[in-house]
Design an enzyme around this catalytic site. Structure first.
Site, PDB file in Angstrom:
ATOM      1  N   THR B 101       0.745  -1.254   0.000  1.00  0.00           N
ATOM      2  CA  THR B 101       0.000   0.000   0.000  1.00  0.00           C
ATOM      3  C   THR B 101       0.776   1.306   0.000  1.00  0.00           C
ATOM      4  O   THR B 101       0.186   2.361  -0.155  1.00  0.00           O
ATOM      5  CB  THR B 101      -1.006   0.075   1.165  1.00  0.00           C
ATOM      6  OG1 THR B 101      -0.298  -0.116   2.369  1.00  0.00           O
ATOM      7  CG2 THR B 101      -2.083  -0.975   1.012  1.00  0.00           C
ATOM      8  N   THR B 177       3.531  -1.799   8.980  1.00  0.00           N
ATOM      9  CA  THR B 177       3.880  -1.358  10.333  1.00  0.00           C
ATOM     10  C   THR B 177       3.744  -2.453  11.379  1.00  0.00           C
ATOM     11  O   THR B 177       4.376  -2.373  12.428  1.00  0.00           O
ATOM     12  CB  THR B 177       2.983  -0.181  10.767  1.00  0.00           C
ATOM     13  OG1 THR B 177       1.613  -0.567  10.629  1.00  0.00           O
ATOM     14  CG2 THR B 177       3.265   1.055   9.930  1.00  0.00           C
ATOM     15  N   ASP B 178       2.934  -3.488  11.116  1.00  0.00           N
ATOM     16  CA  ASP B 178       2.729  -4.525  12.129  1.00  0.00           C
ATOM     17  C   ASP B 178       4.017  -5.100  12.687  1.00  0.00           C
ATOM     18  O   ASP B 178       4.165  -5.236  13.890  1.00  0.00           O
ATOM     19  CB  ASP B 178       1.890  -5.672  11.553  1.00  0.00           C
ATOM     20  CG  ASP B 178       0.399  -5.436  11.720  1.00  0.00           C
ATOM     21  OD1 ASP B 178      -0.371  -6.407  11.728  1.00  0.00           O
ATOM     22  OD2 ASP B 178       0.004  -4.263  11.856  1.00  0.00           O
ATOM     23  N   LYS B 256       5.859  -0.954  18.025  1.00  0.00           N
ATOM     24  CA  LYS B 256       4.545  -0.428  17.691  1.00  0.00           C
ATOM     25  C   LYS B 256       3.675  -0.518  18.932  1.00  0.00           C
ATOM     26  O   LYS B 256       3.434  -1.614  19.442  1.00  0.00           O
ATOM     27  CB  LYS B 256       3.923  -1.218  16.536  1.00  0.00           C
ATOM     28  CG  LYS B 256       2.592  -0.634  16.053  1.00  0.00           C
ATOM     29  CD  LYS B 256       2.106  -1.288  14.761  1.00  0.00           C
ATOM     30  CE  LYS B 256       0.806  -0.618  14.306  1.00  0.00           C
ATOM     31  NZ  LYS B 256       0.259  -1.176  13.074  1.00  0.00           N
TER      32      LYS B 256
END
Lengths: 629, 444
Positions: B101, B177-178, B256
């Site tokens: 993405t 980002t996970d 995160k």
């Protein structure tokens, strides 16, 4: 005016706020008046291919440099409004209301709701888009009947309200996010409206239908009307933000006037010049004004702005041509340049003026080679780096005047006029909102279809059955007070006409007098009327009680009412005291006059605290005693 | 191509209809006309999705009373291409894509999200990038970061080393980002003698949205890669919910900490190295490895059979047996408080250690140092042979243990290496400044 001959074509779009929680989170749909508790500064970035058709590169640059400031509240806005969390599931209660309205309008509801993202780049949505879903489409049965003919309903959508604009400049916009996310039902009609009053009628009927659900918000700004309007030979205009539906016919008439005037201008311009002959440029004339005595000029120059002149051959008398009362062709140009941060324009039809002398005018005319007293020009004070893009906008509008009327999005003004907002947008950029899965609603539609709907006439009829006249019944309904009306009548047994007139007339009067009527809750009202129907106080005391509650919502109504009440013994003492205090005056009068005077004085003190008939009898008998002794 | 299945497929195929054809569906007295839009696989086979002319998508249930008609044929969809482009000059930075993405956009006609066709599309959205440096583009892989494995970390490390050693001034890795902090930690250990910046960057809001955080994140990453002297593997993401500046966080310190916020990534137990605006860097410390000449040497020896589990009140000894039986070489346990687990489990830990499995104790608290000498439970754990994670958070401890186990299976050596600060993952003292998160505002 012969609207049919003019080819008047209008379509209307109603946006109505619901009183449920927000559409994609569970925050309350309330607007706050207290100071925001936090702010967040953001930017938006959208690729050039998604921007306007006129000058995407310039729009891209403008957006790149623009700052958006969002103001929020920790307790009534959450991560969703500020775009720090994906949306929660669509609010089912709001969806139900939308389906109900669609069914009441006989529309065809879709089987699966697909939430979409509509790209918005003015910052009024923190995500850069508005979430919206189409709930139903029109069919041959979904029409609003009016005495001017049927108006077809096209679509019904459920969408998010945008953030509330606090201020906006080309460099920055400040928004409050308390409004963002409130559910809106949008109902759009086909362009079947051909008479100004017909437009108002359609808006009125749709508004009433929405109110019959009992799930819509009330008050200023909770319902907005946008119209699309065109006349033969004209061009479609989108007029946004008509807040009072009584204004709709005037807005339409004024817009017709504006368009007819623009067509007249077109014809006159073409009589004077061929459009191919019209040419213009812009030139720096700052030196002509550097010693000007005009305040407006010297202030602008002091701020570092320069004076530019745009010659407008052929436009003499056109610039001051009135399009709508108080608005001229020159006003249109001024509004266009205001959208890019320029304060306004000065044009030759208003000169000499603003402290600019005839000599200055001559100098300008000479400089730009415009024939003395024959030509025309526009003066704009602006920053050098803006000049090119501002000139392009002005030239475009001047050139279009030869062709006809440009299609624009315009803002409705409270006096019935409209002002330029932006060029009419192309097709909305929409794509699926993938954070929300499609919602299958067949069983929901089935369930809601089996409910018996209450239409406005059903509710108004029910109110009339309680003995109220039609006008009062309609007012109660239009005020959204029918629920509380039925509740009070049922729970207290108070006289319906009293309840009705209190809700409609007394409350309105008190509100006009500055009373905080929002402090008066349904619970308060029930208690007050209970006190009346139980005989604790007379109906004349109701305004007193309303005022007391509004000023002190925590008051114990029953106790207060009881304390207001006076016994017959207390009444007698009051009467005797008043007679004593006014003995001189009264003893001179003949009985009837004395009685009336005394009644006036006594009622002033005891009105509402004891039955007026009892007062009458006591005053009469006490006075009689006096006179016979 | 027709994305529909089952009943819908049979109805559409009978008319030769494909995705994006213009069709008319009549149901009861309603008429729907528009483009047939692809239907996601997870939805049923009883509905068709149409994009109407007003732009809205609607789902219509079809049955034998519904009529479908083709109005015109659509255009075949654009085949996605790998985003690759060489730079025009030697002075360049590299952007390596690993997932979808960060480089995709919307086709409004059809409503589909499709990958960028060329890096020029990304550069026209973010012209600031070109102004910062010349850029070359590579696509290493295209997977969700939750599906990444240590083998993927190794692949990314190989590309980063190759690019820097061949002259790239800095490498930016676009990453989901996970698990970005896992990859960042892994690269920190595997890139030995790092000479230039390696920047992990992601987006909490996909780039097809106007509000995407990717814009600032990418600009800040480019500044770090091209203009900073931070020769470390770092994570660059928003520092606050505003679009004003990013934090540069050491890879082994990044975690995160929020599911969705722009400022989800925090630096755990250590300050960020710097803050970066769209224009410049402000260093918050001098304690980082600086750019130097030489070559990165790559050491990709990792032991993937290492687990990470939470301890919890009803945990049973059998849980640890399961890992031993699966042949795991190490286990990181995120214990409670200072690094504790229920006393009844400690004998099992001792058993594991004596059978050669390295047990490292980190803390569920995430912030703060593990200290197993304070309470008896901790002391018993140490006596049983457990290794403390010091001030590393559980995920970094996991990655470090994988790296250490890739080099030795000798428990004393493992213990020594886990205690040694290699790339900034362990500090001797913890400053008061680093907690609570956001407690100390950055001064621009």
């Amino acid at each position: 005016m012969n609207y049919e001959g003019l080819g008047l074509t209008v379509g209307i779009e109603i946006h109505q706020r619901l009183n449920t929680r927000k559409l994609f989170c569970r925050c309350p749909s309330i607007l706050r008046r207290d100071k925001p508790q936090y702010t967040v500064k953001r930017r938006l970035r959208v690729s050039m291919s998604e921007l306007g058709e006129i000058d995407p590169a310039a729009e891209f640059e403008n957006l790149r440099n623009r700052i958006f400031v969002y103001q929020g509240y920790y307790d009534t806005t959450c991560e969703v409004e500020i775009d720090e969390s994906p949306p929660l599931d669509m609010n089912t209660e709001a969806l139900r209301v939308a389906i109900q309205v669609a069914l009441m309008l006989n529309m065809s509801v879709v089987d699966e709701i697909h939430t979409m993202r509509k790209v918005v780049i003015d910052g009024s949505n923190t995500t850069g888009f508005q979430r919206t879903a189409l709930v139903a489409v029109g069919n041959e049965n979904s029409v609003i009947k009016t005495k001017w003919g049927d108006v077809r309903i096209s679509t019904l959508c459920l969408e998010e309200e945008s953030a509330y604009i606090v201020e906006s400049t080309p460099g920055m916009a400040v928004y409050k996010i308390d409004r963002l996310g409130i559910p809106l039902i949008e109902i759009a009609t086909a362009p079947d409206i051909h008479h100004p009053e017909q437009c108002r009628d359609v808006a009125f009927k749709l508004g009433r239908l929405l109110r019959a659900t009992g799930k819509v918000q009330r008050g200023i700004g909770t319902i907005r009307q946008d119209i699309n309007i065109s006349i033969k030979g004209g061009a479609r205009q989108e007029i946004k933000g008509v807040q009072e539906l009584s204004l709709l016919p005037l807005i339409i008439k004024r817009e017709i006037e504006r368009q007819l005037n623009l067509l007249k201008i077109r014809d006159e311009l073409n009589r004077r010049l061929n459009v191919g002959e019209f040419d213009t440029y812009y030139t720096d004339v700052t030196d002509i004004f550097k010693d000007s005595k005009s305040k407006i000029v010297s202030r602008s120059l002091k701020r570092g702005l320069k004076a530019y002149c745009i010659p407008t051959p052929g436009f003499k008398g056109i610039l001051s041509w009135e399009l709508q009362p108080g608005r001229r062709f020159g006003t249109e140009i001024a509004d266009i340049v205001r959208t890019v941060g320029v304060k306004g324009i000065i044009h030759s039809d208003e000169l000499p003026g603003y402290g600019i002398s005839n000599d200055d005018v001559r100098l300008v005319e000479e400089r730009v080679g415009v024939p003395r007293d024959e030509g025309a020009f526009i003066l704009i004070f602006m920053k050098e780096e803006k000049a090119d893009s501002v000139f392009k906008l002005v030239r475009e509008r001047l050139e279009y005047a030869f062709k006809g009327i440009p299609s624009e999005t315009r803002q409705a003004l409270p006096d019935g006029n409209t002002k330029y907002m932006r060029p009419i947008p192309g097709a909305a950029r929409m794509y699926p909102e993938t954070d929300i899965p499609p919602i299958s609603i067949e069983s929901l539609v089935e369930e809601i279809s089996n409910v018996k709907f209450e239409y406005p006439e059903d509710i108004i009829g029910k109110i009339i059955e309680f003995g109220l006249n039609r006008e009062l019944a309609e007012q109660i309904f239009d005020n959204g007070q029918h629920h509380i009306f039925f509740k009070i009548v049922k729970e207290t047994g108070a006289k319906p006409t009293l309840v009705g007139s209190t809700l409609v007339q007394t409350m309105k009067y008190l509100s006009r007098e500055g009373l905080n009527v929002e402090n008066i809750s349904d619970k308060h009202l029930v208690e007050i009327f209970k006190a009346v129907s139980e005989g604790i106080i007379g109906k004349e005391a109701v305004p007193n009680l309303l005022v007391t509650v509004a000023e002190n919502p925590k008051v114990n109504i029953r106790r207060y009412a009881e304390q207001l009440k006076i016994t017959e013994g207390e009444l007698e003492n009051i009467i005797r005291r008043i007679i004593r205090e006014n003995y001189e005056k009264i003893s001179q009068m003949e009985f009837k006059k004395a009685f009336n005077t005394l009644m006036g004085l006594v009622m002033k003190e005891v009105r509402g605290r004891i039955d007026g008939k009892v007062v009458h009898d006591y005053v009469h008998s006490t006075l009689k005693e006096l006179y016979t002794s | 191509m027709l994305s529909y299945k089952g009943y819908a497929k049979s109805r559409l195929e009978a008319l030769g209809i494909k995705d994006y054809d213009r069709v008319k569906v009549v149901k009861d007295n309603a008429v729907f006309e528009g483009l047939l839009v692809p239907r996601p696989k997870l939805l049923d086979d009883k509905h068709v999705i149409l994009k109407l002319d007003n732009g809205y998508n609607v789902g219509i249930k079809i049955d034998n009373k519904t009529t479908i008609e083709v109005l015109s044929r659509g255009k075949p969809p654009i085949k996605p291409r790998k985003l690759e482009k060489k730079a025009t000059s030697e002075e360049r930075i590299s952007i390596v894509f690993t997932g979808g993405t960060i480089a995709s956009k919307v086709d409004y006609e059809t409503g589909a999200v499709r990958p960028y066709e060329s890096p020029e599309e990304l550069e026209s959205l973010i012209p600031e990038l070109k102004e910062i440096s010349d850029i070359e583009y590579y696509t290493a892989m295209s997977i969700f970061s939750e599906d990444m494995t240590p083998a993927d970390w190794i692949k990314i490390a190989e590309i980063a080393a190759k690019l820097i050693n061949s002259g790239s001034k800095g490498v930016i890795i676009g990453h989901g980002t996970d698990t970005m902090h896992y990859t960042a930690a892994a690269l920190s250990f595997m890139l030995r003698n790092q000479t230039a910046p390696v920047v992990l960057v992601g987006a909490q809001r996909s780039i097809d949205r106007g509000s995407s955080d990717a814009v600032l994140n990418l600009i800040a990453s480019a500044i770090v890669a091209a203009k900073s002297d931070i020769a470390e593997t770092v994570v660059v993401m928003h520092a606050t919910p505003e679009d004003e500046y990013c934090h540069v966080i050491r890879g082994v310190r990044a975690r995160k900490m929020h599911t969705s916020r722009r400022d989800a990534f925090l630096s755990v137990n250590d300050k960020p190295i710097a803050i970066v605006t769209k224009k410049k860097i402000k260093y918050l410390t001098n304690d980082y490895n600086k750019r130097r000449d030489g070559k990165i040497s790559l050491d990709t020896r990792l032991e993937p059979k290492v687990g990470l589990i939470y301890s919890w009140p009803s945990i049973e000894p059998k849980v640890i047996d399961a890992y031993i039986n699966m042949g795991y070489k190490g286990l990181v346990i995120a214990g409670t408080g200072l690094g504790h687990i229920p006393n009844r489990i400690i004998p099992k830990v001792e058993e594991a250690v004596s059978s050669g499995v390295a047990i490292v104790i980190a803390s569920q608290c995430i912030f703060g140092r593990v200290n197993m000498k304070v309470y008896s439970t901790g002391r018993r754990l140490l006596a049983a042979g457990a290794i403390p994670a010091y001030d590393m958070h559980p995920e970094t401890a996991l990655v470090k243990l994988m790296y250490v186990l890739g080099h030795t299976t000798d428990l004393d050596e493992i213990r020594r290496l886990m205690a040694q600060n290699m790339v900034g993952e362990i500090r001797e003292c913890t400053s008061m400044e680093v907690y609570p998160p956001g407690g100390v505002r950055d001064e621009l």
